[in-house]
Design a protein around this motif. Structure first.
Motif, short mmCIF file in Angstrom:
data_model
loop_
_atom_site.label_atom_id
_atom_site.label_comp_id
_atom_site.label_asym_id
_atom_site.label_seq_id
_atom_site.Cartn_x
_atom_site.Cartn_y
_atom_site.Cartn_z
N LEU A 64 -28.31 -6.94 -13.00
CA LEU A 64 -29.31 -5.87 -13.02
C LEU A 64 -29.58 -5.33 -14.42
O LEU A 64 -30.57 -4.64 -14.63
CB LEU A 64 -28.86 -4.73 -12.10
CG LEU A 64 -28.70 -5.11 -10.62
CD1 LEU A 64 -28.25 -3.90 -9.81
CD2 LEU A 64 -30.00 -5.67 -10.06
N SER A 65 -28.71 -5.66 -15.38
CA SER A 65 -28.96 -5.20 -16.75
C SER A 65 -29.93 -6.10 -17.49
O SER A 65 -30.47 -5.72 -18.53
CB SER A 65 -27.64 -5.11 -17.52
OG SER A 65 -27.09 -6.40 -17.74
N THR A 66 -30.17 -7.30 -16.97
CA THR A 66 -31.09 -8.24 -17.63
C THR A 66 -32.27 -8.60 -16.73
O THR A 66 -33.12 -9.39 -17.13
CB THR A 66 -30.34 -9.52 -18.03
OG1 THR A 66 -29.78 -10.14 -16.86
CG2 THR A 66 -29.24 -9.23 -19.02
N THR A 67 -32.32 -8.04 -15.53
CA THR A 67 -33.40 -8.32 -14.59
C THR A 67 -34.38 -7.15 -14.58
O THR A 67 -33.97 -5.99 -14.47
CB THR A 67 -32.85 -8.52 -13.17
OG1 THR A 67 -31.95 -9.62 -13.17
CG2 THR A 67 -33.99 -8.80 -12.19
N THR A 68 -35.66 -7.44 -14.70
CA THR A 68 -36.68 -6.41 -14.61
C THR A 68 -37.06 -6.22 -13.15
O THR A 68 -37.72 -7.07 -12.55
CB THR A 68 -37.92 -6.78 -15.43
OG1 THR A 68 -37.55 -6.99 -16.80
CG2 THR A 68 -38.97 -5.67 -15.36
N LEU A 69 -36.63 -5.13 -12.58
CA LEU A 69 -36.94 -4.84 -11.19
C LEU A 69 -38.33 -4.21 -11.07
O LEU A 69 -38.79 -3.56 -12.02
CB LEU A 69 -35.89 -3.89 -10.60
CG LEU A 69 -34.45 -4.40 -10.55
CD1 LEU A 69 -33.53 -3.27 -10.10
CD2 LEU A 69 -34.33 -5.59 -9.63
N PRO A 70 -38.97 -4.39 -9.92
CA PRO A 70 -40.27 -3.73 -9.74
C PRO A 70 -40.14 -2.21 -9.87
O PRO A 70 -39.21 -1.63 -9.32
CB PRO A 70 -40.65 -4.12 -8.31
CG PRO A 70 -39.85 -5.33 -7.99
CD PRO A 70 -38.57 -5.19 -8.76
N THR A 71 -41.03 -1.61 -10.60
CA THR A 71 -41.02 -0.17 -10.76
C THR A 71 -41.35 0.51 -9.43
O THR A 71 -42.31 0.14 -8.77
CB THR A 71 -42.03 0.28 -11.82
OG1 THR A 71 -41.72 -0.37 -13.05
CG2 THR A 71 -42.00 1.79 -12.01
N ILE A 72 -40.54 1.50 -9.06
CA ILE A 72 -40.82 2.25 -7.84
C ILE A 72 -41.89 3.29 -8.17
O ILE A 72 -41.59 4.44 -8.48
CB ILE A 72 -39.55 2.91 -7.28
CG1 ILE A 72 -38.43 1.89 -7.13
CG2 ILE A 72 -39.85 3.57 -5.93
CD1 ILE A 72 -38.72 0.78 -6.14
N ASP A 73 -43.12 2.84 -8.12
CA ASP A 73 -44.24 3.72 -8.46
C ASP A 73 -45.01 4.07 -7.19
O ASP A 73 -44.56 3.80 -6.07
CB ASP A 73 -45.15 3.06 -9.49
CG ASP A 73 -45.65 1.69 -9.03
OD1 ASP A 73 -45.47 1.35 -7.83
OD2 ASP A 73 -46.21 0.95 -9.85
N ASP A 74 -46.18 4.67 -7.36
CA ASP A 74 -46.97 5.09 -6.19
C ASP A 74 -47.37 3.91 -5.33
O ASP A 74 -47.45 4.02 -4.10
CB ASP A 74 -48.22 5.85 -6.65
CG ASP A 74 -49.05 6.33 -5.48
OD1 ASP A 74 -48.50 7.01 -4.60
OD2 ASP A 74 -50.25 5.99 -5.43
N THR A 75 -47.61 2.75 -5.97
CA THR A 75 -48.02 1.58 -5.19
C THR A 75 -46.93 1.16 -4.21
O THR A 75 -47.19 0.93 -3.02
CB THR A 75 -48.35 0.40 -6.12
OG1 THR A 75 -49.43 0.78 -6.98
CG2 THR A 75 -48.75 -0.82 -5.32
N ILE A 76 -45.69 1.06 -4.70
CA ILE A 76 -44.59 0.66 -3.82
C ILE A 76 -44.27 1.76 -2.81
O ILE A 76 -44.04 1.48 -1.63
CB ILE A 76 -43.36 0.30 -4.65
CG1 ILE A 76 -43.57 -1.07 -5.33
CG2 ILE A 76 -42.10 0.28 -3.80
CD1 ILE A 76 -42.40 -1.59 -6.09
N ALA A 77 -44.29 3.01 -3.25
CA ALA A 77 -44.02 4.11 -2.32
C ALA A 77 -45.08 4.16 -1.22
O ALA A 77 -44.76 4.34 -0.03
CB ALA A 77 -43.97 5.43 -3.07
N SER A 78 -46.33 3.98 -1.61
CA SER A 78 -47.42 3.99 -0.61
C SER A 78 -47.30 2.82 0.35
O SER A 78 -47.58 2.96 1.55
CB SER A 78 -48.78 3.96 -1.32
OG SER A 78 -48.96 5.12 -2.10
N THR A 79 -46.88 1.67 -0.17
CA THR A 79 -46.71 0.50 0.69
C THR A 79 -45.62 0.76 1.72
O THR A 79 -45.75 0.38 2.90
CB THR A 79 -46.35 -0.74 -0.15
OG1 THR A 79 -47.42 -0.99 -1.07
CG2 THR A 79 -46.15 -1.96 0.74
#
Length: 210
Positions: A42-57
């Motif tokens: 997890l220190s070298t992996t770019t995870l999807p940002t928990i933004d409005d798009t993911i929250a809305s989904t």
């Protein structure tokens, strides 16, 4: 046997936690020659940002609605993380304790994979787990001793949270090995030896036999 090894320490070769997980995997490989390990650092992996798009989904899914076009670019990355998790026979989590709880990278990954319709359902107003057949081993390192019977036990928000959130999605077969207290100059050596003995014993358990 497929293992997803989620590494939540950013310290690499300097990590106090990784040696215990490496030892566990080494012992387990002796019992399971069919073992395959997928690492998710997890220190070298770019995870999807928990933004409005993911929250809305997430809210759309809870309402029984499909993923919309706004999430078309981001959501497949969330699904890939979920697929890696649910397809594993065992999820091995390597994590230090930070401020009585989890490193933020680990919480971020959990927020990505705990999704309605994938790892839990939400019908009739009540959640129901959807993950079946995945076990979990958590190997942690702690500066102090957070054993339930000790004076620091009330400050352990790590194991209770991990048991609760993974139990919520259906992972109730979970084992914990805590290397503690590693910051105590007198007790550190024995704590290290005890944890190494514990991971060897766990890896050698009959349950893992092919």
């Amino acid at each position: 046997m497929k293992i997803l090894h989620v590494i939540a320490t950013p310290r690499g070769d300097h990590s106090q936690t990784l040696p215990f997980s490496r030892a566990f995997l080494g012992h387990l490989a002796k019992a399971r020659p069919d073992l395959t390990v997928q690492e998710l650092d997890l220190s070298t992996t770019t995870l999807p940002t928990i933004d409005d798009t993911i929250a809305s989904t997430k809210y759309r899914l809870m309402q029984g609605l499909p993923v919309d076009l706004d999430a078309a670019k981001t959501w497949p990355r969330v699904e890939a993380l979920i697929d890696d998790f649910v397809s594993a026979d065992l999820c091995l989590i390597t994590t230090p304790m930070w401020n009585f709880g989890l490193p933020h990278q680990l919480k971020h990954w959990i927020d990505c994979i705990v999704q309605p319709g994938y790892t839990f359902s939400f019908e009739g107003g009540y959640p129901s787990p959807l993950v079946h057949g995945t076990s979990m081993v958590c190997i942690t390192s702690r500066g102090s001793d957070y054993s339930p019977s000790g004076p620091m036990g009330a400050y352990d928000f790590q194991e209770p949270y991990l048991r609760a959130i993974f139990g919520f999605i259906g992972v109730t077969d979970s084992e914990f090995v805590h290397a503690q207290p590693l910051d105590h100059p007198v007790l550190r050596e024995q704590a290290h030896a005890d944890a190494m003995e514990a991971v060897e014993k766990l890896a050698s358990a009959p349950r893992w036999a092919a």
